[in-house]
Design an enzyme around this catalytic site. Structure first.
Site, mmCIF file in Angstrom:
data_model
loop_
_atom_site.group_PDB
_atom_site.id
_atom_site.type_symbol
_atom_site.label_atom_id
_atom_site.label_comp_id
_atom_site.label_asym_id
_atom_site.label_seq_id
_atom_site.Cartn_x
_atom_site.Cartn_y
_atom_site.Cartn_z
ATOM 1 N N ARG A 162 0.857 -1.207 0.000
ATOM 2 C CA ARG A 162 0.000 0.000 0.000
ATOM 3 C C ARG A 162 0.880 1.240 0.000
ATOM 4 O O ARG A 162 0.627 2.207 -0.703
ATOM 5 C CB ARG A 162 -0.943 -0.012 1.191
ATOM 6 C CG ARG A 162 -2.227 -0.823 0.988
ATOM 7 C CD ARG A 162 -1.968 -2.260 0.540
ATOM 8 N NE ARG A 162 -3.154 -3.063 0.390
ATOM 9 C CZ ARG A 162 -3.638 -3.886 1.337
ATOM 10 N NH1 ARG A 162 -3.023 -4.035 2.485
ATOM 11 N NH2 ARG A 162 -4.736 -4.586 1.093
ATOM 12 N N ASP A 191 0.285 -7.049 -3.338
ATOM 13 C CA ASP A 191 -1.127 -6.760 -3.066
ATOM 14 C C ASP A 191 -1.696 -6.010 -4.262
ATOM 15 O O ASP A 191 -1.012 -5.825 -5.268
ATOM 16 C CB ASP A 191 -1.289 -5.964 -1.754
ATOM 17 C CG ASP A 191 -2.570 -6.364 -1.019
ATOM 18 O OD1 ASP A 191 -3.658 -6.268 -1.632
ATOM 19 O OD2 ASP A 191 -2.490 -6.779 0.147
ATOM 20 N N HIS A 262 -6.303 -10.260 -3.814
ATOM 21 C CA HIS A 262 -5.324 -9.171 -3.638
ATOM 22 C C HIS A 262 -4.226 -9.247 -4.697
ATOM 23 O O HIS A 262 -3.039 -9.104 -4.388
ATOM 24 C CB HIS A 262 -4.721 -9.211 -2.230
ATOM 25 C CG HIS A 262 -5.673 -8.753 -1.159
ATOM 26 N ND1 HIS A 262 -6.151 -7.464 -1.089
ATOM 27 C CD2 HIS A 262 -6.254 -9.412 -0.130
ATOM 28 C CE1 HIS A 262 -6.966 -7.344 -0.040
ATOM 29 N NE2 HIS A 262 -7.063 -8.523 0.551
ATOM 30 N N ASP A 340 -6.537 -14.525 1.999
ATOM 31 C CA ASP A 340 -7.636 -13.747 2.593
ATOM 32 C C ASP A 340 -8.424 -13.001 1.527
ATOM 33 O O ASP A 340 -7.937 -12.768 0.419
ATOM 34 C CB ASP A 340 -7.091 -12.737 3.617
ATOM 35 C CG ASP A 340 -6.113 -11.751 2.979
ATOM 36 O OD1 ASP A 340 -5.332 -12.174 2.114
ATOM 37 O OD2 ASP A 340 -6.152 -10.556 3.337
ATOM 38 N N GLU A 341 -9.621 -12.646 1.885
ATOM 39 C CA GLU A 341 -10.438 -11.669 1.162
ATOM 40 C C GLU A 341 -10.416 -11.886 -0.355
ATOM 41 O O GLU A 341 -10.089 -10.975 -1.114
ATOM 42 C CB GLU A 341 -9.947 -10.254 1.504
ATOM 43 C CG GLU A 341 -10.069 -9.950 2.989
ATOM 44 C CD GLU A 341 -9.587 -8.548 3.363
ATOM 45 O OE1 GLU A 341 -10.241 -7.934 4.224
ATOM 46 O OE2 GLU A 341 -8.569 -8.074 2.824
ATOM 47 N N TYR A 432 -3.684 -5.366 15.446
ATOM 48 C CA TYR A 432 -3.649 -4.565 14.219
ATOM 49 C C TYR A 432 -3.202 -3.146 14.588
ATOM 50 O O TYR A 432 -4.003 -2.308 14.994
ATOM 51 C CB TYR A 432 -5.007 -4.601 13.513
ATOM 52 C CG TYR A 432 -5.083 -5.737 12.500
ATOM 53 C CD1 TYR A 432 -4.533 -6.979 12.795
ATOM 54 C CD2 TYR A 432 -5.681 -5.568 11.249
ATOM 55 C CE1 TYR A 432 -4.568 -8.015 11.876
ATOM 56 C CE2 TYR A 432 -5.717 -6.601 10.327
ATOM 57 C CZ TYR A 432 -5.161 -7.817 10.645
ATOM 58 O OH TYR A 432 -5.204 -8.848 9.729
ATOM 59 N N ASP A 434 -2.363 -0.767 12.858
ATOM 60 C CA ASP A 434 -2.806 0.359 12.014
ATOM 61 C C ASP A 434 -4.090 0.983 12.572
ATOM 62 O O ASP A 434 -4.519 2.026 12.098
ATOM 63 C CB ASP A 434 -3.003 -0.085 10.553
ATOM 64 C CG ASP A 434 -3.895 -1.299 10.397
ATOM 65 O OD1 ASP A 434 -3.976 -2.131 11.343
ATOM 66 O OD2 ASP A 434 -4.522 -1.442 9.331
ATOM 67 N N TRP A 481 -0.600 -2.715 8.548
ATOM 68 C CA TRP A 481 -1.043 -2.441 7.172
ATOM 69 C C TRP A 481 -0.799 -0.960 6.897
ATOM 70 O O TRP A 481 -0.977 -0.118 7.787
ATOM 71 C CB TRP A 481 -2.525 -2.803 7.017
ATOM 72 C CG TRP A 481 -2.781 -4.244 7.349
ATOM 73 C CD1 TRP A 481 -3.300 -4.743 8.500
ATOM 74 C CD2 TRP A 481 -2.492 -5.375 6.520
ATOM 75 N NE1 TRP A 481 -3.353 -6.117 8.448
ATOM 76 C CE2 TRP A 481 -2.873 -6.531 7.242
ATOM 77 C CE3 TRP A 481 -1.952 -5.529 5.235
ATOM 78 C CZ2 TRP A 481 -2.718 -7.826 6.727
ATOM 79 C CZ3 TRP A 481 -1.807 -6.813 4.726
ATOM 80 C CH2 TRP A 481 -2.192 -7.942 5.471
ATOM 81 N N GLU A 483 -2.096 1.324 4.444
ATOM 82 C CA GLU A 483 -2.953 2.200 3.642
ATOM 83 C C GLU A 483 -2.775 3.661 4.038
ATOM 84 O O GLU A 483 -2.730 4.555 3.192
ATOM 85 C CB GLU A 483 -4.433 1.834 3.824
ATOM 86 C CG GLU A 483 -4.856 0.554 3.137
ATOM 87 C CD GLU A 483 -4.722 -0.683 4.009
ATOM 88 O OE1 GLU A 483 -3.919 -0.661 4.978
ATOM 89 O OE2 GLU A 483 -5.410 -1.680 3.722
HETATM 90 C C1 ACM Z 1 -6.138 -9.094 6.448
HETATM 91 O O1 ACM Z 1 -6.116 -8.197 7.311
HETATM 92 N N1 ACM Z 1 -6.860 -8.957 5.347
HETATM 93 C C2 ACM Z 1 -5.380 -10.305 6.613
#
Ligand code: ACM
Length: 545
Positions: A162, A191, A262, A340-341, A432, A434, A481, A483
């Site tokens: 990011r 990503d 991703h 993920d996602e 997390y 962030d 993360w 972003e």
């Molecule tokens: C994640 O936070 N998508 C692993």
């Protein structure tokens, strides 16, 4: 009265305090405060009897030079006034290579590791006993410490997709992990918003995939687009250097190559990786875009995107080629494959995927994802490596030997341990970094509220697990993360002091975990951050909720 000494050292010299007054984070298993000090003088020497502690001794001298302005000579032996580093030799393998003893007397200092890593961690503890002000004759309180970690896996992840952080900063980040006895650096290299590792067979990954034409501004969906190119990647030479740099600090680097979701940056470079190569990349709804919209592009907003790897032979060949290069660069047992996602929309409307589902007797697109991951797992197992995946890899059935990284709370980790799979705990509700650490953060964050005390309260072993099941919890990890993290100073502001709290969660025995004690020790750590020149959030009293 000794000048330059913070008051806790003076009190400790009277033996008035228990180990909880020692400014050591993570708190050691056993620590006895004794009487007096060892003072480093120009005559002090480092002893490395067998020459086996080069990495640790170099780290020590580099630290002394950087923060105190001098170094010490290294010798094979000395009669007096020495700081000795050694590692035990065992007839059989040591029980725990990360264990060490540290003995400081007014005459000498001895650090002895059960393995070389232990010797290195003994040094990390010694560094925390140094004054937090620059001086050329540091006093170190007399102590006897015996210490080893609670968890074998103690990790931290940095997202460089990011926002890109250059190789020099990655090394600094690794140094900060080492100072916290963290032994695993999870490097999130690919990503939707950027591919950050050179792959020789697919130059497009970095020629195209490492640059985006703009980024949304403000919190998602944002208030506009900065219209600025954001580029960056690591050459294979840089990667090798970083892996060696980490190894010299007893840190294993685990690369993450995200699949099947991703994957927009890779698809921008090689559109055939998509089930719909001719469809242009769609910007995220409600977000501002800069530049071309007629073809595949690297994404400019954050979030989750429908265009994912198509489970075709072209894609599997590509991924196997990529992983072949990745495993030559990273000696780690584990390769993180993401997982993920991954939205299933594209696979649902792809005739190719629907045919594949039928041919392989798969129930649905979730099982197709399992099929995807299992093929990659088999490939990597065949090369002697094991996979880690985010907890979505549970959906549709776990690959046989996969380790699960539980991020959507602890549920996935509990489920995986019950299925007798190894687990790394990284629940967003605790690790997390962030997320905001204060109610009204003064810069944009991804949202969420995760104050220091909540982070500190984390126990990686969920109470839902039986004693047998608990053995599957290898450890835990902090995730950052990026972003909303554009600069190194913000990285540090977000991780400190929360990463320091997690270092105690990862290392110290549960019986030593004590918020009041931690709160007493952290002001010294704030001073140490200042000595290091790193940014941090200085609040200690944010409400838990
Ligand atoms: C994640 O936070 N998508 C692993």
């Amino acid at each position: 009265m000794r000048k330059l000494l913070p008051s806790f050292f003076i009190l400790a010299s009277l033996s008035a305090y228990s180990q909880h007054s020692l400014p050591i984070i993570p708190a050691p298993v056993k620590a006895q405060v004794r009487t007096g000090y060892f003072t480093i003088s120009p005559q002090t020497v480092i002893v490395d009897r067998n020459g086996g502690e080069k990495a640790t001794v170099e780290f020590f001298n580099a630290y002394l030079e950087k923060y105190y302005g001098f170094t010490l000579p290294v010798q094979k032996k000395a009669d007096k006034n020495y700081i000795s580093f050694s590692t035990k030799t065992f007839v059989k393998a040591p029980g725990n290579r990360e264990r060490y003893t540290l003995t400081v007397t007014p005459a000498n200092i001895h650090i002895t590791g059960d393995g070389h890593a232990g010797t290195f961690y003994g040094l990390q503890t010694l560094l925390q006993l140094l004054p937090v002000q620059k001086t050329t004759s540091p006093d170190i309180p007399a102590v006897a410490i015996d210490d080893y970690p609670r968890f074998a896996y103690r990790g931290a992840m940095l997202d460089v997709s990011r926002h890109f952080f250059d190789a020099a900063y990655v090394k600094k980040f690794i140094d900060l992990l080492a100072l916290h006895k963290i032994n695993t650096f999870h490097w999130h290299l690919t990503d939707d918003q950027g591919w950050r590792i050179e792959i020789k067979k697919y130059p497009g990954l970095t020629e195209v995939g490492s640059c985006r034409n703009g980024s949304i501004t403000g919190r998602y969906p944002g208030t506009g687009n900065d219209g600025q190119e954001h580029c960056g990647y690591y050459t294979q030479e840089q990667v090798k250097e970083i892996v060696q740099y980490a190894s010299d600090r007893f840190i294993t680097v685990i690369p993450e190559i995200e699949l099947p979701g991703h994957s927009s940056a890779a698809i921008a470079a090689y559109p055939q990786l998509s089930c719909f190569p001719d469809e242009p990349t769609r910007p995220a709804p409600g977000t501002a875009w800069h530049g071309d919209t007629t073809r595949k592009n690297v994404q400019q907003a954050w979030g989750v995107f429908e265009d994912v790897y198509c489970p075709s032979e072209y894609t599997f060949n590509f991924l196997q080629d990529v992983l072949d290069e990745v495993i030559t660069l990273f000696p780690s047992k584990y390769i993180h494959i993401g997982g993920d996602e991954c939205p299933k929309d594209a696979w649902k409307r792809s005739a190719f995927c629907q045919k594949l589902i039928k041919e392989n007797n798969l129930k649905d697109e979730h099982e197709l994802q399992s099929y995807f991951i299992q093929r990659i797992e088999k490939y990597l197992n065949g090369k002697g490596r094991a996979i880690i995946g985010w907890d979505e890899i549970l959906e549709g059935g776990l690959a046989a030997n996969a380790t699960v990284m539980s991020w959507r709370g602890e549920k996935g980790g509990i489920e995986a341990a019950k299925q007798k799979h190894d687990v790394i705990m990284a629940p967003n509700s605790y690790v997390y970094l962030d997320y905001s650490q204060r109610k009204n953060d003064d810069s944009v964050t991804i949202g969420g509220y995760l104050p220091l005390q909540k982070v500190y309260s984390f126990n990686p072993i969920p109470k839902e697990l039986s004693a047998d099941e608990q053995h599957y919890i290898l450890g835990a990890q902090a995730n950052l993360w990026s972003e909303y993290i554009l600069y190194p100073s913000k990285v540090e502001y977000m991780i400190f002091p929360r990463l320091t709290a997690l270092s105690e969660v990862f290392w110290s025995p549960l019986k030593h975990k004590n918020w009041e004690s931690f709160k007493k020790r952290i002001p010294v750590q704030f001073k140490r951050y200042e000595l290091w020149g790193v940014h941090y959030y200085p609040g200690l009293n944010e409400p838990m909720k």
